[in-house]
Design a protein around this motif. Structure first.
Motif, PDB file in Angstrom:
ATOM      1  N   GLY A  29       0.662  -1.176   0.033  1.00  0.00           N
ATOM      2  CA  GLY A  29       0.035   0.043  -0.057  1.00  0.00           C
ATOM      3  C   GLY A  29       0.905   1.200  -0.090  1.00  0.00           C
ATOM      4  O   GLY A  29       0.508   2.345   0.529  1.00  0.00           O
ATOM      5  N   VAL A  30       1.987   1.374  -0.396  1.00  0.00           N
ATOM      6  CA  VAL A  30       3.073   2.397  -0.549  1.00  0.00           C
ATOM      7  C   VAL A  30       3.069   2.706  -2.034  1.00  0.00           C
ATOM      8  O   VAL A  30       2.481   1.978  -3.066  1.00  0.00           O
ATOM      9  N   ASP A  31       3.799   3.750  -2.446  1.00  0.00           N
ATOM     10  CA  ASP A  31       4.412   4.092  -3.609  1.00  0.00           C
ATOM     11  C   ASP A  31       5.513   3.086  -4.133  1.00  0.00           C
ATOM     12  O   ASP A  31       6.664   3.397  -3.901  1.00  0.00           O
ATOM     13  N   GLY A  32       4.855   2.038  -4.749  1.00  0.00           N
ATOM     14  CA  GLY A  32       5.713   0.757  -5.068  1.00  0.00           C
ATOM     15  C   GLY A  32       6.674   1.293  -5.974  1.00  0.00           C
ATOM     16  O   GLY A  32       7.871   0.862  -6.048  1.00  0.00           O
ATOM     17  N   ARG A  33       6.384   1.974  -7.132  1.00  0.00           N
ATOM     18  CA  ARG A  33       7.243   2.384  -8.032  1.00  0.00           C
ATOM     19  C   ARG A  33       8.456   3.087  -7.596  1.00  0.00           C
ATOM     20  O   ARG A  33       9.707   2.908  -7.909  1.00  0.00           O
ATOM     21  N   TRP A  34       8.317   4.153  -6.625  1.00  0.00           N
ATOM     22  CA  TRP A  34       9.246   5.030  -6.064  1.00  0.00           C
ATOM     23  C   TRP A  34      10.208   4.022  -5.144  1.00  0.00           C
ATOM     24  O   TRP A  34      11.397   4.273  -4.954  1.00  0.00           O
ATOM     25  N   LEU A  35       9.560   3.057  -4.287  1.00  0.00           N
ATOM     26  CA  LEU A  35      10.352   2.275  -3.337  1.00  0.00           C
ATOM     27  C   LEU A  35      11.160   1.369  -4.276  1.00  0.00           C
ATOM     28  O   LEU A  35      12.280   1.186  -3.699  1.00  0.00           O
ATOM     29  N   VAL A  36      10.635   0.602  -5.355  1.00  0.00           N
ATOM     30  CA  VAL A  36      11.349  -0.130  -5.953  1.00  0.00           C
ATOM     31  C   VAL A  36      12.698   0.590  -6.548  1.00  0.00           C
ATOM     32  O   VAL A  36      13.743   0.292  -6.900  1.00  0.00           O
ATOM     33  N   GLY A  37      12.367   1.847  -6.860  1.00  0.00           N
ATOM     34  CA  GLY A  37      13.467   2.590  -7.515  1.00  0.00           C
ATOM     35  C   GLY A  37      14.624   2.897  -6.637  1.00  0.00           C
ATOM     36  O   GLY A  37      15.805   2.999  -7.245  1.00  0.00           O
ATOM     37  N   GLY A  38      14.337   3.245  -5.535  1.00  0.00           N
ATOM     38  CA  GLY A  38      15.312   3.530  -4.365  1.00  0.00           C
ATOM     39  C   GLY A  38      15.852   2.189  -4.032  1.00  0.00           C
ATOM     40  O   GLY A  38      17.100   2.254  -4.277  1.00  0.00           O
ATOM     41  N   PHE A  39      15.211   1.055  -4.217  1.00  0.00           N
ATOM     42  CA  PHE A  39      16.131  -0.281  -3.789  1.00  0.00           C
ATOM     43  C   PHE A  39      16.957  -0.557  -4.969  1.00  0.00           C
ATOM     44  O   PHE A  39      18.179  -1.115  -4.879  1.00  0.00           O
ATOM     45  N   THR A  40      16.547  -0.292  -6.360  1.00  0.00           N
ATOM     46  CA  THR A  40      17.235  -0.612  -7.437  1.00  0.00           C
ATOM     47  C   THR A  40      18.590   0.419  -7.526  1.00  0.00           C
ATOM     48  O   THR A  40      19.821  -0.250  -7.858  1.00  0.00           O
ATOM     49  N   ASP A  41      18.253   1.643  -6.871  1.00  0.00           N
ATOM     50  CA  ASP A  41      19.445   2.491  -6.955  1.00  0.00           C
ATOM     51  C   ASP A  41      20.560   1.572  -5.885  1.00  0.00           C
ATOM     52  O   ASP A  41      21.819   1.964  -6.140  1.00  0.00           O
ATOM     53  N   PHE A  42      20.172   1.348  -4.796  1.00  0.00           N
ATOM     54  CA  PHE A  42      21.040   0.575  -3.900  1.00  0.00           C
ATOM     55  C   PHE A  42      21.684  -0.629  -4.651  1.00  0.00           C
ATOM     56  O   PHE A  42      23.009  -0.673  -4.277  1.00  0.00           O
ATOM     57  N   LEU A  43      20.776  -1.337  -5.157  1.00  0.00           N
ATOM     58  CA  LEU A  43      21.497  -2.510  -5.557  1.00  0.00           C
ATOM     59  C   LEU A  43      22.631  -2.235  -6.584  1.00  0.00           C
ATOM     60  O   LEU A  43      23.544  -3.049  -6.849  1.00  0.00           O
ATOM     61  N   ARG A  44      22.448  -1.244  -7.421  1.00  0.00           N
ATOM     62  CA  ARG A  44      23.304  -0.760  -8.319  1.00  0.00           C
ATOM     63  C   ARG A  44      24.462  -0.610  -7.821  1.00  0.00           C
ATOM     64  O   ARG A  44      25.504  -0.818  -8.573  1.00  0.00           O
ATOM     65  N   LEU A  45      24.602  -0.074  -6.766  1.00  0.00           N
ATOM     66  CA  LEU A  45      25.935   0.198  -6.118  1.00  0.00           C
ATOM     67  C   LEU A  45      26.643  -1.165  -5.836  1.00  0.00           C
ATOM     68  O   LEU A  45      28.004  -1.064  -5.486  1.00  0.00           O
TER      69      LEU A  45
END
Length: 212
Positions: A29-45
C-alpha cells in the motif's frame, strides 16, 4: 557440469519471482514504483567488479587454519556466486528503510509543517536521508517524551555521525548497546542521549570507530 547450487540464473521480466515481488510490493500500500526505484539504486551500487575470487594460496590458508573445511568453503563460494552477499545487503537496506518516516509523517509527529521539516534537515537539525529525490527520516531520532520530540543533543552528534558513516551504519549504531555507555546497564546511543547522557561519549565511540 555445475551443480544446481552453483548456477546463476539471470532474471527475466516474465519470471514468477518477478511477479511475486511486484504483488508483494503492491500489497504494502505504498508508492511501489518509488520504493523499488530506491532499492534499485542501492543494488546498482553493489555491482561486482568481476574479480577472480580466492587464490589457491588463500583457499589453502582458510582450510589449514581450521576456519572452514574444504566442503564448507565450496558451499560458501557457491552461495556468494549466487548473490548471497547482495541479498543480505538488500535485506538490510529494506529493514533499515522500514524504520524511516516520510517528511509528512515526521511533520505530523513533530507538529511542524513539511517545509519546516525539510529546512531542519538541510540545516542538519534533524537527520534526513535521500531516496530517489525524497527525504526519509530515521525513526531513532524521534522521542515522544523528549523536549521538541527529538532526542537531546541531536544537532551535536549528527555532524560527527554523518562524517564517518552512511545512514544504514548510523541507524545500526544508534540501536546497539555500547560497552562504554553504562548507566544502570549498557545503553544504546539513542537511549543514552534520550536519558540525558553526555553527547561527547557518543563522539568518542564514533571517532574511535569501535562499537558493538
Amino acid at each position: 557440469m555445475k551443480s544446481e547450487d552453483a548456477q546463476v540464473h539471470p532474471l527475466d521480466p516474465s519470471d514468477d519471482a518477478v511477479t511475486e515481488f511486484i504483488d508483494t510490493v503492491n500489497a504494502l500500500g505504498v508508492d511501489g514504483r518509488w520504493l523499488v526505484g530506491g532499492f534499485t539504486d542501492f543494488l546498482r551500487l553493489q555491482k561486482r567488479g568481476g574479480g577472480p575470487g580466492m587464490t589457491a594460496e588463500e583457499r589453502k590458508f582458510v582450510i589449514e587454519s581450521g576456519a572452514m573445511t574444504e566442503a564448507e568453503l565450496v558451499v560458501s563460494e557457491r552461495s556468494v556466486a549466487r548473490g548471497s552477499l547482495e541479498k543480505s545487503a538488500g535485506e538490510l537496506w529494506l529493514r533499515t528503510y522500514q524504520e524511516t518516516w516520510s517528511a509528512n509523517t515526521a511533520a505530523q509527529f513533530l507538529g511542524w509543517t513539511q517545509k519546516e521539516v525539510l529546512a531542519a534537515a538541510e540545516e542538519q537539525r534533524i537527520y534526513g536521508i535521500p531516496v530517489r529525490g525524497r527525504l526519509r527520516f530515521p525513526r531513532w531520532q524521534f522521542s515522544l517524551g523528549s523536549p521538541g520530540k527529538l532526542i537531546p543533543h541531536l544537532e551535536t552528534v549528527l555532524p560527527v555521525l554523518t562524517e564517518h558513516w552512511d545512514w544504514i551504519s548510523i541507524s545500526a549504531f544508534m540501536s546497539v548497546r555500547q560497552r562504554s555507555l553504562v548507566a544502570e546497564g549498557r545503553k544504546t546511543p539513542r537511549s543514552w542521549l534520550r536519558d540525558g547522557g553526555d553527547p561527547a561519549a557518543i563522539a568518542d565511540i564514533v571517532e574511535s570507530d569501535k562499537w558493538w
